[in-house]
Design an enzyme around this catalytic site. Sequence first.
Site, PDB file in Angstrom:
ATOM      1  CD  GLU A  36     -57.503  31.880  16.273  1.00 37.54           C
ATOM      2  OE1 GLU A  36     -57.178  33.057  16.454  1.00 37.54           O
ATOM      3  OE2 GLU A  36     -56.783  30.917  16.605  1.00 37.54           O
ATOM      4  CG  HIS A  78     -66.622  32.870  11.720  1.00 39.52           C
ATOM      5  ND1 HIS A  78     -65.589  33.420  10.990  1.00 39.52           N
ATOM      6  CD2 HIS A  78     -67.443  33.894  12.066  1.00 39.52           C
ATOM      7  CE1 HIS A  78     -65.781  34.716  10.896  1.00 39.52           C
ATOM      8  NE2 HIS A  78     -66.891  35.034  11.527  1.00 39.52           N
ATOM      9  CD  GLN A 127     -54.278  29.174   4.497  1.00 39.15           C
ATOM     10  OE1 GLN A 127     -55.493  29.254   4.330  1.00 39.15           O
ATOM     11  NE2 GLN A 127     -53.431  29.167   3.495  1.00 39.15           N
ATOM     12  CG  HIS A 131     -60.330  29.831   4.873  1.00 41.53           C
ATOM     13  ND1 HIS A 131     -59.813  29.917   6.140  1.00 41.53           N
ATOM     14  CD2 HIS A 131     -59.268  29.700   4.041  1.00 41.53           C
ATOM     15  CE1 HIS A 131     -58.486  29.852   6.074  1.00 41.53           C
ATOM     16  NE2 HIS A 131     -58.146  29.719   4.807  1.00 41.53           N
TER      17      HIS A 131
END
Length: 184
Positions: free
Chosen positions: A73, A75, A113, A140
């Site tokens: 949320e 990038h 996460q 990520h």
Amino acid sequence: MDEERVKKLVRELIIEVGEDPTREGLRETPRRIADMYGEIFAGYDSDSELSVQFSEDSDTVIARDIEFYSMCEHHMLPFFGRIHIAYSPDGRVFGISKLVRLVEKYSKRLQIQERLTRNIADELYSKGVKGVAVIADAEHLCMKMRGVRNGATLSSSAFRGLYENKEEKEGVLALIRRQSGSYL
């Protein structure tokens, strides 16, 4: 989601990054992005179907290596990995497809996460099981492609009910670790 609005916004973004949205390779990109967003953000409208249970008992049920893909949320870049779910039923068990749908319900959203892990544990625990353990291991792209440019894997966990007890937690972690790549 308003598909036409998304297409217009993507077209504007293409212009803002210095490209020509009428160029052959980009003409259909707004439609493709809108279609993709409909798929990867389907978790906002999905149901995990955890109300479907079967009369059966077991000490512990473990679903290992459930693959997931989500969008950070912060990038709006992907993060992905595997989730391991353990639960202690109270006379009723869930079909494995229901556990996969539960993971998809929360992973197909703009997410972090840690919240993803917690949401899965909370919903499963709310269905009357004795205990829940959820462990997520993920890579990520917001860390690999930009910023620190490091490929570290993040692990997160959530424990509910009887798995909040230190001995029970250690026991279920040993069972999960036995067959997975989880580092917790």
